[in-house]
Design a protein around this motif. Structure first.
Motif, mmCIF file in Angstrom:
data_model
loop_
_atom_site.group_PDB
_atom_site.id
_atom_site.type_symbol
_atom_site.label_atom_id
_atom_site.label_comp_id
_atom_site.label_asym_id
_atom_site.label_seq_id
_atom_site.Cartn_x
_atom_site.Cartn_y
_atom_site.Cartn_z
ATOM 1 N N ILE A 1 0.841 -1.206 0.000
ATOM 2 C CA ILE A 1 0.000 0.000 0.000
ATOM 3 C C ILE A 1 0.875 1.255 0.000
ATOM 4 C CG2 ILE A 1 -1.577 1.387 1.409
ATOM 5 C CD1 ILE A 1 -2.912 -1.204 2.305
ATOM 6 N N ASP A 2 1.874 1.284 0.889
ATOM 7 C CA ASP A 2 2.743 2.466 0.994
ATOM 8 C C ASP A 2 3.475 2.735 -0.309
ATOM 9 O OD1 ASP A 2 2.002 3.025 3.573
ATOM 10 O OD2 ASP A 2 3.687 1.989 4.503
ATOM 11 N N LEU A 3 3.937 1.673 -0.978
ATOM 12 C CA LEU A 3 4.619 1.853 -2.263
ATOM 13 C C LEU A 3 3.673 2.509 -3.275
ATOM 14 C CD1 LEU A 3 7.044 1.269 -4.200
ATOM 15 C CD2 LEU A 3 5.857 -0.864 -4.783
ATOM 16 N N MET A 4 2.453 1.990 -3.378
ATOM 17 C CA MET A 4 1.488 2.521 -4.347
ATOM 18 C C MET A 4 1.139 3.973 -4.044
ATOM 19 S SD MET A 4 -0.833 -0.956 -4.578
ATOM 20 C CE MET A 4 -2.168 -0.281 -5.572
ATOM 21 N N VAL A 5 0.999 4.293 -2.756
ATOM 22 C CA VAL A 5 0.673 5.667 -2.365
ATOM 23 C C VAL A 5 1.827 6.604 -2.694
ATOM 24 C CG1 VAL A 5 0.267 7.180 -0.372
ATOM 25 C CG2 VAL A 5 -1.021 5.051 -0.614
ATOM 26 N N ARG A 6 3.035 6.197 -2.376
ATOM 27 C CA ARG A 6 4.196 7.071 -2.624
ATOM 28 C C ARG A 6 4.454 7.250 -4.127
ATOM 29 N NH1 ARG A 6 6.646 8.787 1.705
ATOM 30 N NH2 ARG A 6 6.108 7.822 3.700
ATOM 31 N N MET A 7 4.151 6.217 -4.898
ATOM 32 C CA MET A 7 4.354 6.342 -6.350
ATOM 33 C C MET A 7 3.312 7.253 -6.991
ATOM 34 S SD MET A 7 5.592 2.486 -7.413
ATOM 35 C CE MET A 7 5.804 2.829 -9.164
ATOM 36 N N THR A 8 2.118 7.313 -6.419
ATOM 37 C CA THR A 8 1.083 8.203 -6.963
ATOM 38 C C THR A 8 1.082 9.576 -6.291
ATOM 39 O OG1 THR A 8 -0.520 7.180 -5.446
ATOM 40 C CG2 THR A 8 -0.473 6.359 -7.705
#
Length: 484
Positions: free
Chosen positions: A167-174
């Motif tokens: 989740i954190d990866l997806m949030v930081r990438m967006t």
């Protein structure tokens, strides 16, 4: 994550629930959620009363009317366990179910059921929750995160929870921005929405000092749908415990015909939608079927995301590998739409053990932008081989972790231009994807270099075998002679 005394207290209460006959982790969290909400109502009333005393006016929008003092947390927590249990079962829960407030939390309390079986267990839980400083957003959030981690460790319900590091990866990438409208149409416990809210607090703290921006953050920035009422209650409380006052979290079957109305409403979608099984055509929204004629939920959800996004809106969503290379007409058409009519940004391939022990399915994260006018140029591929945890059912912490590298390279895509397709990440021109019939599987575009191995001549190997046979024959003859 919380540690020490509070963590061990929660563990003890959890064990008490278990030994008290409540073994479903969702039910445990749901009962704790009800009690947290009851305490929250008392805190809101206390704050309003303090304000009234200072101003000399009336209490604005009182939650509890005269004669309802016994329903307040501050009152019943000091009664005997037996009286407390009777008060909550007979008076407090009927009060919760009848709340007329239109807030997200009141809406989800309509069918609240009190299932804590004994006064002793209730007393333990109330004592634990009473010790938590509810004014501390970080403590509240950590408490609820720890409770939700119990779902992940419980096995049967683990599918509701996407691993936090993914989740954190997806949030930081967006990189959610303060003016975004964020949606998860299959929100479950609200993990994506919580992570997005924390990211905005962390990276745009000054934006929340503005009154209009603060109003947007608390009331109109975060939207989540689910058709499981338990998930809605837990997701709503998760947001509240992380300091979002009134998120838009509603009951909805996102793929159904009756779920229309949010077309082109959101600027960011973060989701890991369910992709097990198929749907009945009759129940599925006709406008989604017009985009992609299929019963497969994973394809219908992608069509839904395109419908919900505003032009210029972006998405990061988990999909099963089959979406990348499926050969059906619906699979191919959806990929064509992504590449030709929208802007496909990236395909991040995840290792198959990420969702173990609950599912061994291979997945990827798709990143795309809605344009309705194309725009796909180069698509970035990354082959994640390690995510910081072992890829077996135990999922123990390990050193190998590609996720920081994924984020770093994503934020510096210009430097990916000269990377060969033999490497872990690389860019693929749109023309190459079209030439492969819109196949988005990593192996279709990755180049594999085979090491050259020089083998000895066959006759040479045979000669060595003959020598070995002679040695074996001599050894056997010697052994016979010794035994005769």
């Amino acid at each position: 994550m919380i540690t020490g005394e509070l963590k061990s207290t929660i563990d003890r209460v959890w064990d008490a629930f278990w030994s008290g006959g409540i073994s479903n982790p969702l039910e445990v969290i749901e009962q704790i959620t009800y009690l947290l909400f009851i305490r929250r109502l008392d805190d809101v009333q206390t704050l309003a009363e303090s304000k009234a005393r200072v101003t000399g006016g009336e209490v604005e929008n009182p939650v509890f009317l005269p004669g309802q003092a016994h329903l307040r947390w501050g009152q019943f927590k000091n009664t005997s366990p037996e009286v407390m249990h009777r008060t909550i079962a007979d008076d407090v829960f009927p009060f919760l179910r009848g709340l007329g407030d239109s807030s997200t939390y009141s809406e989800h309390m309509k069918d609240a059921r009190f299932t804590i079986p004994t006064p002793a267990l209730l007393s333990k839980v109330v004592d634990m929750l009473d010790d938590i400083p509810m004014a501390d957003r970080d403590t509240n959030g950590d408490l609820y995160e720890y409770l939700l981690s119990k779902i992940a460790s419980a096995g049967v319900n683990g599918q509701f929870r996407t691993p936090r590091h993914i989740i954190d990866l997806m949030v930081r990438m967006t990189a959610p921005q303060p003016r975004d409208e964020v949606c998860d149409p299959a929100c479950g416990t609200g993990g994506f929405l919580v992570a997005a809210s924390e990211y905005v607090r962390e990276t745009h703290a000054d934006a929340l000092l503005d009154a209009n921006q603060r109003q947007h953050f608390h009331h109109s920035m975060f939207h989540g749908y689910d058709f499981d009422s338990t998930m809605l209650r837990i997701g709503s409380m998760n947001m509240l415990m992380h300091g979002v006052e009134s998120p838009d979290i509603r009951y909805r079957d996102s793929l159904s015909e009756g779920a229309a109305g949010d077309t082109e409403k959101y600027t960011l979608i973060l989701a890991n939608p369910p992709f097990a099984g198929s749907l009945d055509y009759e129940a599925t929204a006709k406008d989604l079927q017009r985009v992609v004629k299929t019963k497969k939920t994973e394809l219908l959800f992608l069509a839904l995301f395109l419908k919900l996004l505003k032009p210029g809106g972006r998405a990061a969503v988990v999909v099963p590998d089959g979406v990348l290379f499926g050969s059906s007409k619906a699979h191919k058409e959806l990929r064509r739409i992504m590449v030709e009519e929208q802007k496909l940004d990236a395909v991040v391939k995840l290792p198959s053990g990420v969702f173990r022990p609950y599912a061994g399915v291979s997945t990827a994260i798709l990143f795309f932008t809605k344009t309705n006018s194309g725009g796909t140029d180069d698509v970035w591929f990354y082959d994640v081989r390690a995510d910081g945890f072992s890829l077996d059912d135990k999922r123990n912490s390990v050193e190998a972790d590609d996720l920081p590298d994924v984020l770093t390279r994503w934020q510096n895509l210009a430097e990916e231009d000269d990377r060969a397709r033999t490497e872990q990440s690389f860019l693929v021109p749109k023309a190459d994807i079209v030439a492969q019939d819109y196949d988005l599987s990593l192996n279709r575009h990755k180049e594999i270099v085979h090491d050259e191995i020089e083998h000895r001549a066959p006759l040479e190997i045979i000669a060595d075998i003959e020598i070995l046979e002679d040695e074996i024959a001599r050894g056997l003859s010697e052994l016979k002679a010794m035994l005769s």
